[in-house]
Design a protein around this motif. Structure first.
Motif, PDB file in Angstrom:
ATOM      1  N   ALA A  41       0.833  -1.203   0.000  1.00 61.56           N
ATOM      2  CA  ALA A  41       0.000   0.000   0.000  1.00 61.56           C
ATOM      3  C   ALA A  41       0.865   1.250   0.000  1.00 61.56           C
ATOM      4  N   ALA A  42       1.977   1.233   0.735  1.00 62.75           N
ATOM      5  CA  ALA A  42       2.890   2.380   0.738  1.00 62.75           C
ATOM      6  C   ALA A  42       3.493   2.586  -0.645  1.00 62.75           C
ATOM      7  N   ARG A  43       3.821   1.504  -1.328  1.00 64.82           N
ATOM      8  CA  ARG A  43       4.337   1.611  -2.698  1.00 64.82           C
ATOM      9  C   ARG A  43       3.294   2.224  -3.619  1.00 64.82           C
ATOM     10  N   GLU A  44       2.038   1.808  -3.458  1.00 64.27           N
ATOM     11  CA  GLU A  44       0.970   2.334  -4.305  1.00 64.27           C
ATOM     12  C   GLU A  44       0.764   3.827  -4.079  1.00 64.27           C
ATOM     13  N   ARG A  45       1.101   4.319  -2.894  1.00 66.22           N
ATOM     14  CA  ARG A  45       0.963   5.745  -2.610  1.00 66.22           C
ATOM     15  C   ARG A  45       2.157   6.543  -3.115  1.00 66.22           C
TER      16      ARG A  45
END
Length: 303
Positions: free
Chosen positions: A210-214
């Motif tokens: 999720a952090a990568r997607e942000r």
């Protein structure tokens, strides 16, 4: 959108990292020596926005030293350290944080008996009212913590519960969401799944994705190649302070990554000797030459 303010450390949340194709963080031939002891030597590493860079290695491989250099705890003694293309030499973790580099350590820097919302803002509390009688803005902190946790897909029924009552995976997730809120562009995760079971490890890996997607650049430090391969975009394997492997996901398979992580080259060289020992099954050990993954070149003068 949630009202973003500066914390006491001066970091400001950014909705997204600055656009650009260049690396957020780059190490070029970086190393660290403690007197006559060379803990790290000739390491190249690049961290891009929206990518997870996995750094693997056994105990003593140099992972902790690498973290300390990037997070500003220690200074490198050789090579270059660049942030957004500009050379830097941090003198404290505060300077790294001001550049958007946040580190989530294994101990998470939380107070177990304090509520979740209080831990979320620990050291960077929101206040209201005129100085010198400013007081904590508790309602705003609770509301903001809930919104930011939900933005990361973390739903907690009661933010008043002590953070120590959460599972290990949930505490890791809160620490990740906290770092994202306070302006992290590069997120360093120090062995986040080391002490967790299978299910809780899966929770943490989900929030790494999720952090990568942000749009964050994530440095995932781990000794577990299976966890790394689930979320990693690039893999760097350290061994005895030097870079043994540097490969993108398309260039290396899980089996090859595991062999490098486990010292497959040494196991291959010892296969003949092990075959002479009664009761030792060597059929699954790699043959010499089986390791086909791209291997980082060793700096001149190193073995």
């Amino acid at each position: 959108m949630t009202d973003k303010t500066t914390g006491t450390h001066g970091a400001v949340l950014k909705d997204a990292p600055p656009e650009g194709d260049g690396p957020l963080v780059e190490l070029r031939g970086a190393g660290k020596s403690y007197g006559n002891v060379r803990a790290l030597h000739g390491v190249d590493l690049t961290v891009h926005a929206g990518r997870v860079t996995c750094v693997l290695g056994d105990n003593g491989a140099g992972k902790s030293t690498l973290i300390k250099i990037i997070s500003g705890l220690h200074q490198h003694t050789e090579g270059e350290f660049l942030v957004d293309g500009a050379p830097v030499r941090f003198t404290s973790p505060r300077e790294a944080l001001d550049k958007g580099i946040a580190t989530v350590y294994q101990d998470l820097a939380t107070v177990p008996l304090m509520p979740v919302w209080r831990n979320f803002f620990l050291g960077s509390e929101m206040t209201r009212g005129p100085w010198p009688v400013r007081r904590l803005d508790i309602a705003r902190m609770k509301r903001t913590a809930d919104e930011e946790l939900r933005n990361m897909g973390i739903v907690l029924n009661d933010l008043e519960q002590p953070i120590g009552t959460l599972s290990g995976g949930q505490r890791q997730s809160v620490a990740i969401a906290r770092a994202v809120y306070f302006g992290a562009r590069v997120l360093i995760l120090d062995e986040p799944t080391a002490a967790l079971g299978v299910k809780q490890s899966g929770v943490v890996l989900k929030y790494i994705a999720a952090a990568r997607e942000r749009g964050l650049g994530v440095i995932f430090i781990t000794h577990n190649p299976h966890h790394a391969y689930m979320v990693g975009d690039h893999f760097s394997v350290l061994r005895l302070g030097t870079l043994e492997l540097s490969a993108d996901r398309a260039e290396v398979g899980l089996e090859e990554l595991t062999n490098h992580m486990a010292g497959g080259a040494e196991l291959a060289a010892l296969k003949h000797e092990l075959s002479q020992v009664r009761g030792v099954d060597v059929e699954e050990l790699p043959e010499e030459g089986d390791l086909t993954a791209p291997v980082a070149k060793s700096p001149e003068g190193t073995s």
